[in-house]
Design a protein around this motif. Structure first.
Motif, PDB file in Angstrom:
ATOM      1  N   LEU A  13     -43.209 -19.552 -43.909  1.00  0.00           N
ATOM      2  CA  LEU A  13     -43.295 -20.287 -45.168  1.00  0.00           C
ATOM      3  C   LEU A  13     -41.928 -20.808 -45.600  1.00  0.00           C
ATOM      4  O   LEU A  13     -41.822 -21.898 -46.168  1.00  0.00           O
ATOM      5  CB  LEU A  13     -43.907 -19.401 -46.260  1.00  0.00           C
ATOM      6  CG  LEU A  13     -45.395 -19.086 -46.067  1.00  0.00           C
ATOM      7  CD1 LEU A  13     -45.836 -17.978 -47.007  1.00  0.00           C
ATOM      8  CD2 LEU A  13     -46.229 -20.335 -46.262  1.00  0.00           C
ATOM      9  N   ARG A  14     -40.892 -20.052 -45.339  1.00  0.00           N
ATOM     10  CA  ARG A  14     -39.521 -20.466 -45.675  1.00  0.00           C
ATOM     11  C   ARG A  14     -39.109 -21.683 -44.852  1.00  0.00           C
ATOM     12  O   ARG A  14     -38.422 -22.568 -45.339  1.00  0.00           O
ATOM     13  CB  ARG A  14     -38.554 -19.298 -45.444  1.00  0.00           C
ATOM     14  CG  ARG A  14     -37.077 -19.639 -45.577  1.00  0.00           C
ATOM     15  CD  ARG A  14     -36.736 -20.086 -46.986  1.00  0.00           C
ATOM     16  NE  ARG A  14     -35.340 -20.365 -47.138  1.00  0.00           N
ATOM     17  CZ  ARG A  14     -34.749 -21.521 -46.841  1.00  0.00           C
ATOM     18  NH1 ARG A  14     -35.450 -22.520 -46.365  1.00  0.00           N
ATOM     19  NH2 ARG A  14     -33.456 -21.685 -47.035  1.00  0.00           N
ATOM     20  N   ARG A  15     -39.560 -21.732 -43.592  1.00  0.00           N
ATOM     21  CA  ARG A  15     -39.267 -22.908 -42.762  1.00  0.00           C
ATOM     22  C   ARG A  15     -39.933 -24.159 -43.330  1.00  0.00           C
ATOM     23  O   ARG A  15     -39.383 -25.250 -43.232  1.00  0.00           O
ATOM     24  CB  ARG A  15     -39.752 -22.686 -41.328  1.00  0.00           C
ATOM     25  CG  ARG A  15     -38.838 -21.842 -40.511  1.00  0.00           C
ATOM     26  CD  ARG A  15     -39.264 -21.819 -39.045  1.00  0.00           C
ATOM     27  NE  ARG A  15     -38.869 -20.559 -38.483  1.00  0.00           N
ATOM     28  CZ  ARG A  15     -39.698 -19.588 -38.115  1.00  0.00           C
ATOM     29  NH1 ARG A  15     -40.988 -19.748 -38.186  1.00  0.00           N
ATOM     30  NH2 ARG A  15     -39.230 -18.460 -37.636  1.00  0.00           N
ATOM     31  N   ASN A  16     -41.120 -23.986 -43.916  1.00  0.00           N
ATOM     32  CA  ASN A  16     -41.860 -25.127 -44.480  1.00  0.00           C
ATOM     33  C   ASN A  16     -41.212 -25.653 -45.754  1.00  0.00           C
ATOM     34  O   ASN A  16     -41.170 -26.857 -45.969  1.00  0.00           O
ATOM     35  CB  ASN A  16     -43.306 -24.743 -44.771  1.00  0.00           C
ATOM     36  CG  ASN A  16     -44.073 -24.389 -43.508  1.00  0.00           C
ATOM     37  OD1 ASN A  16     -43.679 -24.744 -42.405  1.00  0.00           O
ATOM     38  ND2 ASN A  16     -45.156 -23.664 -43.676  1.00  0.00           N
ATOM     39  N   ALA A  17     -40.737 -24.766 -46.601  1.00  0.00           N
ATOM     40  CA  ALA A  17     -40.107 -25.163 -47.865  1.00  0.00           C
ATOM     41  C   ALA A  17     -39.380 -23.970 -48.469  1.00  0.00           C
ATOM     42  O   ALA A  17     -39.838 -22.831 -48.356  1.00  0.00           O
ATOM     43  CB  ALA A  17     -41.156 -25.674 -48.851  1.00  0.00           C
ATOM     44  N   VAL A  18     -38.270 -24.246 -49.128  1.00  0.00           N
ATOM     45  CA  VAL A  18     -37.476 -23.215 -49.793  1.00  0.00           C
ATOM     46  C   VAL A  18     -38.301 -22.615 -50.940  1.00  0.00           C
ATOM     47  O   VAL A  18     -39.038 -23.321 -51.615  1.00  0.00           O
ATOM     48  CB  VAL A  18     -36.171 -23.830 -50.355  1.00  0.00           C
ATOM     49  CG1 VAL A  18     -35.398 -22.829 -51.170  1.00  0.00           C
ATOM     50  CG2 VAL A  18     -35.326 -24.368 -49.218  1.00  0.00           C
ATOM     51  N   LYS A  36     -38.638 -21.588 -54.541  1.00  0.00           N
ATOM     52  CA  LYS A  36     -37.941 -22.053 -55.743  1.00  0.00           C
ATOM     53  C   LYS A  36     -37.709 -20.954 -56.766  1.00  0.00           C
ATOM     54  O   LYS A  36     -36.796 -21.045 -57.574  1.00  0.00           O
ATOM     55  CB  LYS A  36     -38.737 -23.187 -56.387  1.00  0.00           C
ATOM     56  CG  LYS A  36     -38.856 -24.398 -55.483  1.00  0.00           C
ATOM     57  CD  LYS A  36     -39.720 -25.448 -56.111  1.00  0.00           C
ATOM     58  CE  LYS A  36     -39.905 -26.598 -55.120  1.00  0.00           C
ATOM     59  NZ  LYS A  36     -40.867 -27.565 -55.593  1.00  0.00           N
ATOM     60  N   ASP A  49     -42.859 -18.503 -57.293  1.00  0.00           N
ATOM     61  CA  ASP A  49     -43.204 -19.357 -56.146  1.00  0.00           C
ATOM     62  C   ASP A  49     -43.344 -18.498 -54.891  1.00  0.00           C
ATOM     63  O   ASP A  49     -44.301 -18.656 -54.122  1.00  0.00           O
ATOM     64  CB  ASP A  49     -42.133 -20.435 -55.961  1.00  0.00           C
ATOM     65  CG  ASP A  49     -42.383 -21.328 -54.763  1.00  0.00           C
ATOM     66  OD1 ASP A  49     -43.539 -21.779 -54.582  1.00  0.00           O
ATOM     67  OD2 ASP A  49     -41.431 -21.592 -54.003  1.00  0.00           O
ATOM     68  N   ARG A 106     -46.941 -18.080 -52.883  1.00  0.00           N
ATOM     69  CA  ARG A 106     -47.045 -18.602 -51.520  1.00  0.00           C
ATOM     70  C   ARG A 106     -47.199 -17.508 -50.467  1.00  0.00           C
ATOM     71  O   ARG A 106     -47.973 -17.656 -49.523  1.00  0.00           O
ATOM     72  CB  ARG A 106     -45.844 -19.479 -51.195  1.00  0.00           C
ATOM     73  CG  ARG A 106     -45.884 -20.791 -51.965  1.00  0.00           C
ATOM     74  CD  ARG A 106     -44.656 -21.649 -51.791  1.00  0.00           C
ATOM     75  NE  ARG A 106     -44.176 -21.742 -50.432  1.00  0.00           N
ATOM     76  CZ  ARG A 106     -42.921 -22.056 -50.119  1.00  0.00           C
ATOM     77  NH1 ARG A 106     -42.043 -22.316 -51.057  1.00  0.00           N
ATOM     78  NH2 ARG A 106     -42.540 -22.122 -48.864  1.00  0.00           N
TER      79      ARG A 106
END
Length: 93
Positions: A15-20, A22, A26, A30
């Motif tokens: 999930l971290r690779r997909n988006a930081v 926030k 969050d 997620r």
């Protein structure tokens, strides 16, 4: 982290690779970890990047003094029970 499942760690990495992430909210929404897993991460300091201090993050994870709109706050099914009013004998002045 003792007691933390490898599959949960892999899910966080993916999930971290997909988006930081926030915020802590969050991250919680997620990643969808069990409460015990979130507590383990908070206690070992892995979530300090969100609120700065380990104790603050742990309080957030536990839902202590949280905004009722928070995703980490106690759910309605966890609301404290209504107790009968204390008698004059039971009350402490």
């Amino acid at each position: 982290v003792k007691g933390f499942r490898q599959e949960d760690g892999r899910r966080i990495e993916q999930l971290r690779r997909n988006a930081v992430f926030k915020s802590l909210d969050d991250f919680a929404v997620r990643v969808k970890l069990e409460r015990a897993a979130m507590e383990r991460l908070a206690k070992c300091g892995a979530l300090e990047c969100f609120d700065g201090k380990r104790l603050d993050v742990l309080c957030d994870v536990l839902g202590i003094d949280r905004d009722p709109e928070s995703k980490l706050a106690l759910q309605e099914s966890e609301v404290a029970m209504d107790f009968p009013t204390l008698s004059a004998f039971e009350a402490i002045d």
